[in-house]
Design a protein around this motif. Structure first.
Motif, PDB file in Angstrom:
ATOM      1  N   SER A 193     -11.114  -5.624  -7.026  1.00 55.77           N
ATOM      2  CA  SER A 193     -11.463  -5.706  -5.615  1.00 55.77           C
ATOM      3  C   SER A 193     -11.198  -4.336  -4.994  1.00 55.77           C
ATOM      4  N   GLN A 194     -11.596  -4.165  -3.738  1.00 57.38           N
ATOM      5  CA  GLN A 194     -11.291  -2.885  -3.088  1.00 57.38           C
ATOM      6  C   GLN A 194      -9.777  -2.680  -2.995  1.00 57.38           C
ATOM      7  N   ALA A 195      -9.035  -3.742  -2.750  1.00 55.90           N
ATOM      8  CA  ALA A 195      -7.576  -3.639  -2.736  1.00 55.90           C
ATOM      9  C   ALA A 195      -7.045  -3.223  -4.101  1.00 55.90           C
ATOM     10  N   ALA A 221      -3.878   0.357   1.606  1.00 57.15           N
ATOM     11  CA  ALA A 221      -5.186  -0.290   1.718  1.00 57.15           C
ATOM     12  C   ALA A 221      -5.461  -0.681   3.160  1.00 57.15           C
ATOM     13  N   LEU A 225      -9.035  -6.383   3.980  1.00 58.35           N
ATOM     14  CA  LEU A 225      -9.814  -6.404   2.746  1.00 58.35           C
ATOM     15  C   LEU A 225      -9.786  -7.809   2.150  1.00 58.35           C
TER      16      LEU A 225
END
Length: 258
Positions: A193-195, A221, A225
Motif C-alpha cells: 500500500s502507499q503506507a 506517511a 492513507l
C-alpha cells in the motif's frame, strides 16, 4: 610543467572528483520497487525509492536518483539484462533491489534459473562496491486464498528466493528488511500500500543514516492513507483475484503438457 607532473595533477584531479561525487541511488526490480497498488489495476503509487531519495536529500545528504528502471512483471533475468547491466553502478552507490517475486509465479522459471540470475545480479553489484537494499518476499498463501497445489509451489519457491537474497545481501554488507506482515500490503495482499512504501523508505533511511553518520530523516506517511483489512482482501479476491489465479493456473497446465 613536465609531462609526468601534468599527468600526476590530472590523476589527483580525477581522484578528487570521484571522492566528492554524489552518492547515486538506483531503483531496480519489479512492481514492488516500481510501486503499483495491485495486480488488477496496476495503478501507480509513490514508490519507496523516491520517498527514500527525497528524505535523504532533506538532510543535506549529497544523493542523486540516477537509475529508475524498475518494471512491473520483471523477472530476475530481465532485471539483470534490462536494468543492472545497462546502468553505471559505482562504489558506494545505493541499489534498491527487490527481485525474484515474479520468478515464483512463472511456470517456466525454475529455482535454478533464479539462482543463476540472482548470482549475476549480486555479482555486478558486489564488483562495483555498491550497497544493495533488499527485502523478504511475502508468503503468497498468507496473502491470498487459492488452490493448495499452487500455494505450496509458490511458497516453497519464494522461500528459496528469500534465502538467496538474504545471504547475497549479507555478503555485500547490504541492508535486508524482513516482511513485517499484511498491515503494509495493498488490496491484493502482496504489493505494498502507499503506507507500506513509506514504511520501507523509513526503515532504509534510518539504517543508511546510521551508517553514514547523518541525521535520521523524518519520514511520516500522510494522514488518511487507506488501510486494507483481511475482509477487504477477500472482497478483492472475489472480484478480481480469482481471474488472476486462473490465468496462472492455466499457464501451469500448459507448461505441464509440454
Amino acid at each position: 610543467m613536465s609531462g609526468k607532473h601534468s599527468a600526476a595533477v590530472r590523476m589527483r584531479t580525477r581522484t578528487a572528483r570521484l571522492m566528492v561525487r554524489p552518492t547515486a541511488i538506483h531503483a531496480f526490480g519489479d512492481s514492488l520497487t516500481a510501486g503499483i497498488a495491485d495486480v488488477w489495476t496496476n495503478s501507480k503509487l509513490t514508490p519507496w525509492p523516491r520517498i527514500l531519495f527525497d528524505a535523504l536529500r532533506s538532510t543535506g545528504a549529497d544523493v542523486v536518483l540516477t537509475s529508475d528502471l524498475a518494471r512491473v512483471g520483471a523477472s530476475s533475468r530481465e532485471v539483470l539484462s534490462e536494468q543492472i547491466q545497462p546502468a553505471e553502478i559505482g562504489s558506494g552507490d545505493v541499489v534498491c533491489l527487490w527481485v525474484g517475486g515474479n520468478d515464483t509465479l512463472r511456470s517456466k522459471y525454475t529455482i535454478e534459473d533464479t539462482h543463476l540470475a540472482l548470482g549475476e545480479v549480486l555479482g555486478v553489484i558486489g564488483e562495483a562496491g555498491a550497497v544493495p537494499l533488499t527485502m523478504e518476499l511475502p508468503r503468497i498463501s498468507s496473502a491470498l486464498p487459492g488452490p493448495r497445489w499452487a500455494m505450496r509451489s509458490w511458497d516453497a519457491q519464494g522461500a528459496l528466493v528469500n534465502e538467496m537474497v538474504r545471504a547475497g545481501s549479507g555478503r555485500l554488507n547490504g541492508i535486508h528488511i524482513d516482511w513485517p506482515g499484511p498491515s503494509i500490503a495493498g488490496p491484493d495482499g502482496t504489493h505494498l500500500s502507499q503506507a507500506g512504501h513509506y514504511f520501507y523508505a523509513r526503515e532504509y533511511a534510518t539504517r543508511l543514516a546510521a551508517r553514514w553518520g547523518i541525521a535520521t530523516p523524518r519520514i511520516e506517511a500522510p494522514e488518511g492513507l487507506p488501510v486494507f483489512s483481511a475482509a477487504d482482501r477477500r472482497r478483492w479476491y472475489l472480484k478480481h483475484g480469482w481471474l488472476w489465479l486462473m490465468r496462472r493456473r492455466i499457464d501451469k497446465r500448459r507448461a505441464a503438457r509440454r
